[in-house]
Design a protein around this motif. Structure first.
Motif, PDB file in Angstrom:
ATOM      1  N   PHE A  31      11.224  46.316  83.763  1.00  0.00           N
ATOM      2  CA  PHE A  31      10.683  44.925  83.521  1.00  0.00           C
ATOM      3  C   PHE A  31       9.200  44.880  84.173  1.00  0.00           C
ATOM      4  CE2 PHE A  31       9.572  40.513  84.431  1.00  0.00           C
ATOM      5  CZ  PHE A  31       9.518  39.933  82.964  1.00  0.00           C
ATOM      6  N   LEU A  32       9.119  45.473  85.535  1.00  0.00           N
ATOM      7  CA  LEU A  32       7.830  45.367  86.110  1.00  0.00           C
ATOM      8  C   LEU A  32       6.872  46.434  85.482  1.00  0.00           C
ATOM      9  CD1 LEU A  32       9.009  45.199  89.945  1.00  0.00           C
ATOM     10  CD2 LEU A  32       8.058  43.492  88.496  1.00  0.00           C
ATOM     11  N   LEU A  33       7.311  47.392  85.184  1.00  0.00           N
ATOM     12  CA  LEU A  33       6.752  48.693  84.308  1.00  0.00           C
ATOM     13  C   LEU A  33       6.065  48.085  83.093  1.00  0.00           C
ATOM     14  CD1 LEU A  33       8.503  51.746  85.058  1.00  0.00           C
ATOM     15  CD2 LEU A  33       6.348  51.135  86.117  1.00  0.00           C
ATOM     16  N   LYS A  34       6.883  47.067  82.509  1.00  0.00           N
ATOM     17  CA  LYS A  34       6.166  46.646  81.211  1.00  0.00           C
ATOM     18  C   LYS A  34       5.174  45.409  81.484  1.00  0.00           C
ATOM     19  CE  LYS A  34       8.258  43.571  77.426  1.00  0.00           C
ATOM     20  NZ  LYS A  34       9.608  42.957  77.095  1.00  0.00           N
ATOM     21  N   ILE A  35       5.439  44.675  82.387  1.00  0.00           N
ATOM     22  CA  ILE A  35       4.534  43.537  82.680  1.00  0.00           C
ATOM     23  C   ILE A  35       3.344  43.915  83.172  1.00  0.00           C
ATOM     24  CG2 ILE A  35       6.113  41.832  82.102  1.00  0.00           C
ATOM     25  CD1 ILE A  35       6.194  41.454  85.437  1.00  0.00           C
ATOM     26  N   HIS A  36       3.196  44.986  84.202  1.00  0.00           N
ATOM     27  CA  HIS A  36       2.297  45.375  84.909  1.00  0.00           C
ATOM     28  C   HIS A  36       1.607  46.836  84.587  1.00  0.00           C
ATOM     29  CE1 HIS A  36       2.463  41.790  87.553  1.00  0.00           C
ATOM     30  NE2 HIS A  36       3.651  41.944  87.824  1.00  0.00           N
ATOM     31  N   PHE A  37       1.907  47.165  83.198  1.00  0.00           N
ATOM     32  CA  PHE A  37       1.641  48.626  82.847  1.00  0.00           C
ATOM     33  C   PHE A  37       0.187  49.006  83.163  1.00  0.00           C
ATOM     34  CE2 PHE A  37       0.179  51.539  79.650  1.00  0.00           C
ATOM     35  CZ  PHE A  37       1.015  52.728  79.875  1.00  0.00           C
ATOM     36  N   GLY A  38      -0.917  47.721  82.636  1.00  0.00           N
ATOM     37  CA  GLY A  38      -2.281  48.342  82.601  1.00  0.00           C
ATOM     38  C   GLY A  38      -2.754  48.560  84.340  1.00  0.00           C
ATOM     39  N   GLN A  39      -2.228  47.508  85.233  1.00  0.00           N
ATOM     40  CA  GLN A  39      -2.512  47.895  86.474  1.00  0.00           C
ATOM     41  C   GLN A  39      -1.774  48.830  87.112  1.00  0.00           C
ATOM     42  OE1 GLN A  39      -1.739  43.556  87.160  1.00  0.00           O
ATOM     43  NE2 GLN A  39      -3.482  43.510  88.566  1.00  0.00           N
ATOM     44  N   ILE A  40      -0.594  49.182  86.836  1.00  0.00           N
ATOM     45  CA  ILE A  40       0.081  50.558  87.533  1.00  0.00           C
ATOM     46  C   ILE A  40      -0.572  51.681  87.077  1.00  0.00           C
ATOM     47  CG2 ILE A  40       2.293  51.515  87.597  1.00  0.00           C
ATOM     48  CD1 ILE A  40       3.656  48.984  87.581  1.00  0.00           C
ATOM     49  N   SER A  41      -0.826  51.872  85.617  1.00  0.00           N
ATOM     50  CA  SER A  41      -1.275  53.087  85.294  1.00  0.00           C
ATOM     51  C   SER A  41      -2.846  53.451  85.509  1.00  0.00           C
ATOM     52  CB  SER A  41      -1.292  53.217  83.605  1.00  0.00           C
ATOM     53  OG  SER A  41      -1.918  51.864  83.096  1.00  0.00           O
ATOM     54  N   SER A  42      -3.544  52.307  86.021  1.00  0.00           N
ATOM     55  CA  SER A  42      -4.976  52.655  86.391  1.00  0.00           C
ATOM     56  C   SER A  42      -4.990  52.855  88.004  1.00  0.00           C
ATOM     57  CB  SER A  42      -5.966  51.550  85.845  1.00  0.00           C
ATOM     58  OG  SER A  42      -5.261  50.240  86.391  1.00  0.00           O
ATOM     59  N   ASN A  43      -3.864  52.839  88.698  1.00  0.00           N
ATOM     60  CA  ASN A  43      -3.804  52.656  90.142  1.00  0.00           C
ATOM     61  C   ASN A  43      -3.486  54.455  90.472  1.00  0.00           C
ATOM     62  OD1 ASN A  43      -3.579  52.598  92.956  1.00  0.00           O
ATOM     63  ND2 ASN A  43      -2.844  50.545  92.776  1.00  0.00           N
ATOM     64  N   GLN A  44      -4.412  55.006  91.094  1.00  0.00           N
ATOM     65  CA  GLN A  44      -4.257  56.444  91.319  1.00  0.00           C
ATOM     66  C   GLN A  44      -3.193  56.692  92.518  1.00  0.00           C
ATOM     67  OE1 GLN A  44      -5.467  59.146  90.168  1.00  0.00           O
ATOM     68  NE2 GLN A  44      -6.179  57.949  88.321  1.00  0.00           N
ATOM     69  N   MET A  45      -3.277  55.539  93.371  1.00  0.00           N
ATOM     70  CA  MET A  45      -2.230  55.418  94.495  1.00  0.00           C
ATOM     71  C   MET A  45      -1.034  55.497  93.992  1.00  0.00           C
ATOM     72  SD  MET A  45      -4.184  55.338  97.317  1.00  0.00           S
ATOM     73  CE  MET A  45      -3.254  54.953  98.709  1.00  0.00           C
ATOM     74  N   LEU A  46      -0.470  54.954  92.791  1.00  0.00           N
ATOM     75  CA  LEU A  46       0.717  54.815  92.347  1.00  0.00           C
ATOM     76  C   LEU A  46       1.204  55.869  91.563  1.00  0.00           C
ATOM     77  CD1 LEU A  46       1.043  51.181  91.685  1.00  0.00           C
ATOM     78  CD2 LEU A  46       2.095  52.020  93.417  1.00  0.00           C
TER      79      LEU A  46
END
Length: 933
Positions: free
Chosen positions: A848-863
């Motif tokens: 669920f978190l991956l679905k709703i924050h996909f943009g920010q997570i995929s653009s964050n190199q640290m993650l």
């Protein structure tokens, strides 16, 4: 600190006097494997009552909170019942213990329909907010919200074999939904007005809809093979600019054909009802063989749906008759006639069974098919009554027998007057047709007596007789021991609005709309028939006034008489000489109620202008005017031997006030309609109130003190929480505002759950920082680092907090979490999955978190490294769990085969057979006992 005045809290004790609320439906339920058709579930304000119709007793109460029940639906297995409420919540109760463990919050307004699927694993709910939500009962979570209707959803039905849903609404549309893709693929527009009911018949090949006219429309459903639709060309390629117009026309045709991809639904005809008004409810039995419908009148119409074999037999008979007729006409005329053809009509499939005439207007109906072709019908009537009927559907001319009628536990019309006996043990309630006396401790009816429309009442000193003042201006005297009417006195020419007992308990005073106040003395006269002495009243004096009298009250010292008039004033007279003493004016609308304190120093008046005024009886000066209610103040009474008083208003609230300090002490909320009257027991420990929702409520004084500052603070907190829950729902990035949407709703519980998760993450961060500092200090000091601690690890604490969040509220709680907390949470999820802790729950939160924050997570190199680690760990752990489940399932199947081969019987078949035998034996015993009795 000086001494402060102590107030004691009044709390709700019981709800009684209501048999079935009008807002919610009636439904047959099975209780603890008992006899089918014996128990019915009805709403009783915010509770659900389970009645045993055979004994006429209440056997179970499903306790609600504060919102009114709007729909009841039992599960297919009969173990649970789903209840919808006014605030949009749905709770699932167990019928074994009456407790609820599952609750869903998704709708913004009242739930209008609830339906289970065939297995009982899914639940669909419709609401006044026009949304349809599908819930997963096993996982206790919302699957999706379906948007498309423009008005209240009135019915929703799952199809058994296909993953389809059909809904109807007051917007005149019937919509078909494909639940695999969560979209509406077909809309029926053949209704001219609201669709109020719907049923699937003939193995789901026929749809029957009830609208605002006298027709029941039938629709033929034909399920099409998907391969045929897929075999046709969808979109031609290689188009030129010149072919654009042709392409648009073809595209429209293709869109139309897409509607018929899954099924086609065409009108087959209509059946005429006898009633001319709208369909109020349309129900079928469990086998979909009987259709019951009714309008706003007292007639229930029953139709039988014939099976294909029965229709075929009927058509064969018709054809034989037609051939005989043709042969006869051929003999007479001598001409050769054509071969007769008999067409199958809708009236050949759905035939009228019979009509049932109820004793009052019907509000809801439910049907149940039993063994031997017996049909049981339960009716919830508009006058607070439940009736049940039984009929044999296999008879040529079936007749309906009334098997039960629940009336004793409530009034048919609103209770307009209440009174307590002098010993605090009995409560009198009177309505438009009956007067009842209740035992306060057991809440059982002691006496029920027929009366005229009662407006006021009191117990005669000694509590052996009661006196009622009626709308026709009569005084009716009843004896409680025999439950008989002793005498009817023609007291006034207009409505008798008020009665008051004199402080010396030897007389009463009555005030009426005929502009007179009359004084009556109690007398004992010899009865002509029985020869024994009985009570009567003797008219002694009359006070003529210029306006209609609304309320009269003696002062406890018997010196003064206060009279409320229609000209918005209260006039005070001396009791002995009837000379005018004071005129209390200041209200803008008539004073509907008043009372005088025990020491005869204060008089409090409540008016239709929503204000309460407190006056001094020495000079008639107004001490304070207080805005009391949001609507008319209907009743006011002082608590005996205090300067505290209660008021009841049309705003559904009861409030307690201090007449010395002019302070509002507490508000008693519970009634769902206007509160008409209340009565306080002589010792002040109990309070009973009546309302337009047909309920009587008992309130009890506790030993718990009220601190006014805390009470006001709690009210402010409740207002803040309510406004917080009404805030905007967070938008999921990338989610388009289409037909499907997330099922959850932001509530105060989800906000609190999100706060708890954030707090747990903060604690985890702080503890992790402490451990790092400790490790660093130990390394520099050359000491050994202690890694194992006896207390649980901080990371486990975060998991425990997430586990405590309700399954139905988990997604919305995670949705309101700010993004800065997400990276830390993802790292924790990776460690949980590695350790194999709550893998299913963690995966659900992770996806669920991956679905709703996909943009920010995929653009964050640290993650990047965290996500990669999660990918490998999640796949391996989920495979492990799946393998374990597969192994266990195979082992259980192996054991089943082993047992079956040894015992040479089917697994579980023997146990169920024995259970059926036990049930049959018990039914035989019960029948034998009934015949003996």
């Amino acid at each position: 600190m000086g001494l402060t005045k102590q107030y004691l809290r009044y709390v709700a004790s019981a709800v009684f006097g209501v048999i079935g609320s009008q807002k919610a439906n009636i439904s047959y339920v099975t209780l603890r494997g008992g006899e089918r058709g014996r128990y019915v579930a009805v709403a009783a304000c915010e509770h659900v009552f389970i009645w045993d119709v055979r004994k006429g007793e209440k056997v179970l109460i499903l306790q609600g909170q504060k919102h009114e029940v709007t729909f009841i639906c039992p599960s297919p297995d009969g173990v649970h019942v789903a209840v919808g409420y006014e605030d949009g919540a749905v709770r699932i109760f167990s019928l074994l213990n009456g407790e609820t463990n599952v609750s869903f919050n998704g709708h913004k307004s009242a739930v209008s329909i609830i339906q289970y699927d065939a297995l009982g694993a899914r639940l669909v709910t419709g609401s006044k907010d026009t949304d349809v939500i599908v819930w997963d009962v096993i996982n206790e979570s919302g699957l999706y919200r379906l948007k498309g209707h423009k008005d209240v959803v009135t019915q929703a039905l799952f199809l058994k074999d296909k993953n389809l849903l059909v809904t109807c609404s007051k917007d005149s549309f019937v919509k078909w939904w494909d639940l695999d893709t969560q979209h509406c693929f077909k809309t029926l527009v053949g209704h001219r007005s609201e669709v109020w009911g719907m049923a699937l018949l003939n193995r789901e090949n026929r749809l029957l809809t009830g609208s605002a006219d006298s027709e029941l429309r039938a629709w033929d459903i034909r399920y099409l093979e998907q391969e045929k639709a897929e075999g046709e060309p969808k979109v031609k390629k290689g188009k030129t600019l010149l072919d654009e117009d042709e392409d648009e026309d073809k595209q429209e045709e293709e869109d139309e054909s897409l509607e018929d991809r899954i099924l086609s639904c065409k009108k087959a005809g209509s059946i005429l009802r006898e009633a001319r008004d709208r369909v109020v409810s349309l129900r079928t039995d469990t086998k979909n063989r009987i259709v019951a419908c009714h309008g706003n009148d007292s007639v229930l119409e029953l139709f039988t749906v014939l099976s294909e074999e029965e229709v075929q037999k009927k058509m064969t008979k018709k054809l034989k008759k037609a051939k005989k007729k043709a042969a006869k006409s051929q003999e007479e005329t001598g001409e050769e006639a054509a071969e007769p053809v008999v067409e199958k009509m809708l009236k050949d499939e759905i035939i009228r069974l019979m009509n049932i005439k109820a004793s009052a207007k019907i509000r809801w109906v439910d049907c149940l098919s039993c063994a031997g072709g017996e049909l049981k019908v339960a009716l919830l009537l508009q006058n607070n009554t439940v009736e049940t009927y039984s009929l044999k559907t296999l008879d040529k001319t079936p007749t309906a027998n009334k098997t039960a009628r629940l009336t004793l536990g409530g009034h048919r019309t609103d209770v307009r007057t209440l009174a307590f006996s002098s010993d605090n043990l009995a409560v009198l309630s009177a309505s438009g047709d009956t007067v009842k006396v209740w035992n306060r401790s057991t809440l059982q009816v002691i006496r029920t007596m027929a009366c005229e429309y009662a407006l006021c009442s009191l117990f005669v000193p000694g509590d052996r007789q009661i006196i009622l003042g009626t709308k026709s201006g009569k005084l009716q005297i009843f004896e409680l021991a025999s439950g008989s009417l002793l005498e009817t006195v023609d007291a006034h020419d207009g409505a008798l609005w008020s009665l008051c007992l004199a402080p010396d308990q030897r007389a009463i005073v009555s005030g009426s709309a005929d502009k007179t106040v009359k004084f009556w003395d109690f007398e004992l006269i010899k009865d002509k028939e029985s020869g024994q002495k009985r009570l009567t009243v003797k008219h002694t004096r009359t006070l003529q006034l210029e306006e209609d009298v609304l309320c009269v009250k003696f002062s406890p010292d018997h010196r003064l008489l206060a009279v409320s008039l229609l000209d918005c004033t209260v006039k005070v007279f001396y009791t002995d000489t009837l000379k005018f003493f004071l005129s209390l004016y200041g209200h803008k609308l008539p004073v509907l109620c008043l009372d005088i304190s025990h020491d005869s120093t204060l008089i409090a008046t409540g008016s239709a202008d929503r204000n309460v005024k407190i006056w001094g009886l020495d000079f008639g000066d107004c001490h304070r005017s207080m805005f009391a209610h949001d609507d008319s103040v209907m009743f006011l009474q002082f608590v005996p031997k205090t300067h505290l008083f209660f008021t009841a208003g049309k705003d559904r609230k009861i409030k307690q006030w201090d007449a010395d300090k002019f302070e509002h002490i507490q508000t008693l909320e519970g009634h769902h309609r206007e509160v008409w009257c209340l009565a306080i027991s002589p010792n002040g420990d109990h309070l009973v109130s009546s309302s337009h929702d047909k309920s009587l409520r008992l309130w009890e004084r506790t030993r718990e003190p009220i601190i006014l500052e805390e009470e006001r603070e709690m009210e402010r907190e409740a207002e803040f929480e309510e406004s917080m829950a009404k805030g905007d729902v967070p938008v999921v990035p990338g989610e388009t505002q289409g037909e499907a949407a997330p099922a959850g709703k932001k509530t105060i519980e989800t906000v609190k759950a999100a706060e708890r998760i954030m707090e747990a993450l903060e604690i985890y961060k702080a503890e992790a920082r402490k451990m790092e500092d400790h490790k660093y200090a130990c390394e520099h000091a050359g000491k050994e680092v202690v890694t194992e601690s006896p207390s649980p690890q901080p990371s486990r604490y975060v998991l425990d907090v997430i586990k405590k969040v309700r399954s139905s509220e988990l997604e919305v709680s995670l949705l309101v979490l700010p993004f800065p907390y997400i990276p830390e949470l993802l790292q924790l999820f990776s460690s949980y999955i590695q350790q194999g802790l709550e893998v299913e729950l963690v995966c659900r939160c992770l996806f669920f978190l991956l679905k709703i924050h996909f943009g920010q997570i995929s653009s964050n190199q640290m993650l990047l490294s965290v996500i990669d680690e999660l990918r490998t760990n999640t796949l391996s752990k989920v495979r492990e769990i799946r393998d374990v489940m597969g192994f266990n399932s195979a082992a259980l199947q192996f054991l089943q085969r082993e047992i079956e081969s040894k015992e040479d019987v089917m697994f579980f078949a023997d146990a169920t057979g024995k259970l059926e035998e036990k049930k049959k034996k018990r039914r035989k015993r019960e029948r034998a006992i009934l015949t003996i009795a």
